[in-house]
Design a protein around this motif. Structure first.
Motif, PDB file in Angstrom:
ATOM      1  N   ALA A  37      39.241 -89.153  22.564  1.00 34.13           N
ATOM      2  CA  ALA A  37      38.852 -87.798  22.976  1.00 34.13           C
ATOM      3  C   ALA A  37      37.481 -87.467  22.399  1.00 34.13           C
ATOM      4  O   ALA A  37      37.124 -87.917  21.307  1.00 34.13           O
ATOM      5  CB  ALA A  37      39.880 -86.789  22.482  1.00 34.13           C
ATOM      6  N   HIS A  38      36.742 -86.682  23.145  1.00 42.13           N
ATOM      7  CA  HIS A  38      35.454 -86.204  22.653  1.00 42.13           C
ATOM      8  C   HIS A  38      35.694 -85.091  21.638  1.00 42.13           C
ATOM      9  O   HIS A  38      36.658 -84.335  21.753  1.00 42.13           O
ATOM     10  CB  HIS A  38      34.604 -85.674  23.816  1.00 42.13           C
ATOM     11  CG  HIS A  38      34.273 -86.737  24.820  1.00 42.13           C
ATOM     12  ND1 HIS A  38      33.342 -87.709  24.574  1.00 42.13           N
ATOM     13  CD2 HIS A  38      34.760 -86.985  26.056  1.00 42.13           C
ATOM     14  CE1 HIS A  38      33.266 -88.510  25.621  1.00 42.13           C
ATOM     15  NE2 HIS A  38      34.123 -88.089  26.542  1.00 42.13           N
ATOM     16  N   PRO A  39      34.831 -84.968  20.651  1.00 42.82           N
ATOM     17  CA  PRO A  39      35.003 -83.884  19.668  1.00 42.82           C
ATOM     18  C   PRO A  39      34.922 -82.513  20.349  1.00 42.82           C
ATOM     19  O   PRO A  39      34.200 -82.333  21.326  1.00 42.82           O
ATOM     20  CB  PRO A  39      33.827 -84.057  18.718  1.00 42.82           C
ATOM     21  CG  PRO A  39      33.195 -85.356  19.042  1.00 42.82           C
ATOM     22  CD  PRO A  39      33.660 -85.776  20.382  1.00 42.82           C
ATOM     23  N   PHE A  40      35.679 -81.563  19.833  1.00 43.49           N
ATOM     24  CA  PHE A  40      35.633 -80.205  20.353  1.00 43.49           C
ATOM     25  C   PHE A  40      35.775 -79.235  19.197  1.00 43.49           C
ATOM     26  O   PHE A  40      36.315 -79.567  18.136  1.00 43.49           O
ATOM     27  CB  PHE A  40      36.707 -79.965  21.417  1.00 43.49           C
ATOM     28  CG  PHE A  40      38.107 -80.193  20.931  1.00 43.49           C
ATOM     29  CD1 PHE A  40      38.849 -79.148  20.417  1.00 43.49           C
ATOM     30  CD2 PHE A  40      38.677 -81.457  20.999  1.00 43.49           C
ATOM     31  CE1 PHE A  40      40.142 -79.360  19.972  1.00 43.49           C
ATOM     32  CE2 PHE A  40      39.966 -81.680  20.558  1.00 43.49           C
ATOM     33  CZ  PHE A  40      40.708 -80.623  20.042  1.00 43.49           C
ATOM     34  N   LEU A  41      35.283 -78.040  19.393  1.00 42.95           N
ATOM     35  CA  LEU A  41      35.258 -77.017  18.355  1.00 42.95           C
ATOM     36  C   LEU A  41      36.452 -76.089  18.501  1.00 42.95           C
ATOM     37  O   LEU A  41      36.755 -75.622  19.600  1.00 42.95           O
ATOM     38  CB  LEU A  41      33.962 -76.199  18.477  1.00 42.95           C
ATOM     39  CG  LEU A  41      33.818 -75.003  17.546  1.00 42.95           C
ATOM     40  CD1 LEU A  41      33.682 -75.467  16.104  1.00 42.95           C
ATOM     41  CD2 LEU A  41      32.601 -74.183  17.952  1.00 42.95           C
TER      42      LEU A  41
END
Length: 104
Positions: A7-11
């Motif tokens: 998964a791509h990083p997310f905030l």
């Protein structure tokens, strides 16, 4: 069987923006005041600022730089034809995660 996903990083931002340093000064014309302030958020960029005068409809307020692109945005709001008596101005700010904070 096995499977994996990268998964791509997310905030994750659960903090509200704050309205701070509200100051009022007299404008150049009689009955005119200028309200200065700053909207800030610890994790996200400020996306919107609005003001309501005495519970009336919300009006957009733009940052002093002309563009919403930072976690701290200074703003200036001029009010003309101010009537004598108490006035309440409520400012709200919305960050990139959709959180809303206010100050008056």
């Amino acid at each position: 069987m096995s499977d994996s996903v990268i998964a791509h990083p997310f905030l994750i931002d659960n903090t509200r923006p704050r309205i701070a340093d509200l100051e009022v000064e007299l404008g150049p014309d009689e009955g005119t005041v200028i309200i200065h302030g700053e909207a800030m958020d610890e994790q996200s960029v400020i996306h919107e600022i609005y003001v309501s005068r005495n519970g009336q409809s919300w009006k957009p307020v733009f940052p002093s730089t002309g563009i919403f692109d930072a976690q701290k945005e200074k703003f200036r709001f001029a009010v003309e034809d101010l009537e004598p008596g108490e006035q309440v101005f409520v400012f709200i700010a919305r960050d990139g995660a959709g959180n809303v904070g206010s100050g008056k």
